[in-house]
Design an enzyme around this catalytic site. Structure first.
Site, PDB file in Angstrom:
ATOM      1  N   LYS A  78       0.648  -1.251   0.138  1.00  0.00           N
ATOM      2  CA  LYS A  78       0.046   0.013   0.148  1.00  0.00           C
ATOM      3  C   LYS A  78       0.807   1.428  -0.227  1.00  0.00           C
ATOM      4  O   LYS A  78       0.645   2.088  -0.809  1.00  0.00           O
ATOM      5  CB  LYS A  78      -0.878  -0.093   1.220  1.00  0.00           C
ATOM      6  CG  LYS A  78      -1.694   1.131   1.345  1.00  0.00           C
ATOM      7  CD  LYS A  78      -2.649   1.165   2.601  1.00  0.00           C
ATOM      8  CE  LYS A  78      -1.753   1.951   3.538  1.00  0.00           C
ATOM      9  NZ  LYS A  78      -2.658   2.102   4.753  1.00  0.00           N
ATOM     10  N   ASP A  92      -6.508   0.514   0.526  1.00  0.00           N
ATOM     11  CA  ASP A  92      -6.382   0.564   2.030  1.00  0.00           C
ATOM     12  C   ASP A  92      -7.844  -0.080   2.473  1.00  0.00           C
ATOM     13  O   ASP A  92      -8.518  -0.505   1.693  1.00  0.00           O
ATOM     14  CB  ASP A  92      -6.159   1.812   2.392  1.00  0.00           C
ATOM     15  CG  ASP A  92      -7.544   2.967   2.101  1.00  0.00           C
ATOM     16  OD1 ASP A  92      -8.260   2.458   1.327  1.00  0.00           O
ATOM     17  OD2 ASP A  92      -7.363   4.042   2.784  1.00  0.00           O
TER      18      ASP A  92
END
Ligand code: SF4
Length: 227
Positions: free
Chosen positions: A128, A146
């Site tokens: 991420k 996310d």
């Protein structure tokens, strides 16, 4: 014929969702404050389990003291911990940031690397964080998943994977690369304002007519909890 019609209807549904997200959140972008790739890198590492507002409060104090890999690599861990105290996992993050700064200096000439492979090789950097840095600092096509992106895209039936990597690939397959970063921000904005984790505001959601999870809050919760 029947299956062809179904595919066409699904393509239209997905198109409508992305169009509405674009209309609803035209200027969606990162809430993190940064002036260069290194600052964004630091802010993104800090943002794990910490709100963007809190990260901005921390970096507003930290960056005047250390905003380059040179300065951060020279900081003692105890001093950095003092700056990061309001942040989840601050001890671990302090260690990671000092180590990552050293590697950026030694292996990358003091510049934050701009490839996924080099970024995830840095301590404290996962998929991420690497995608956020690539997209926001270097304007490269990347789609960070996310907790909001994961939940909202699964509720909307844009993705069904149970792992972050799967959801990332499913979303990327639906969009041209230049839209990946923008859709990341739009899904986050929708997740924060409307499609909240515990109480999605389906009654106020413009995507309702296209959403298979509308008003199925409990089952939506069970199916879309981020790993
Ligand atoms: S209709 Fe409900 S579950 Fe679907 S996207 Fe909107 S808020 Fe989320």
């Amino acid at each position: 014929m029947f299956s062809h019609n179904r595919e066409e209807a699904e393509a239209k549904r997905i198109h409508a969702i992305f169009d509405l997200l674009k209309q609803q959140y035209p200027g969606a972008k990162t809430a993190l404050h940064f002036a260069n790739p290194f600052q964004l890198f630091v802010a993104t590492v800090l943002s794990a389990q910490t709100t963007d507002e809190q990260v901005n409060r921390i970096t507003a104090k930290l960056f005047p003291r250390a905003d380059t890999p040179e300065k951060l690599a020279r900081m003692k861990q105890a001093e950095l911990e003092g700056y990061l105290k309001g942040c989840g996992l601050y001890r671990q993050k302090s260690r990671f940031l000092i180590e990552a700064s050293r590697i950026i200096l030694e292996k990358h000439g003091g510049n934050v690397p701009d490839t996924f492979e080099d970024l995830v090789a840095l301590p404290g950097v996962g998929r991420k964080t690497a995608n956020v840095v690539l997209s926001n600092a270097f304007n490269k096509p990347a789609l960070a998943v996310d907790t909001h992106v994961f939940r909202v895209s699964r509720r909307l039936g844009l993705a069904s994977g149970k792992k972050v990597e799967q959801v990332e690939e499913e979303l990327k397959a639906l969009l041209p690369p230049h839209e990946w970063g923008k859709v990341h921000h739009r899904l986050i904005a929708h997740g924060r304002r409307i499609c909240k984790a515990l109480k999605p505001q389906c009654g106020h959601c413009v995507l309702g007519p296209y959403c298979p999870s509308r008003h199925k809050t409990k089952s939506a919760q069970a199916k879309t909890k981020a790993p």
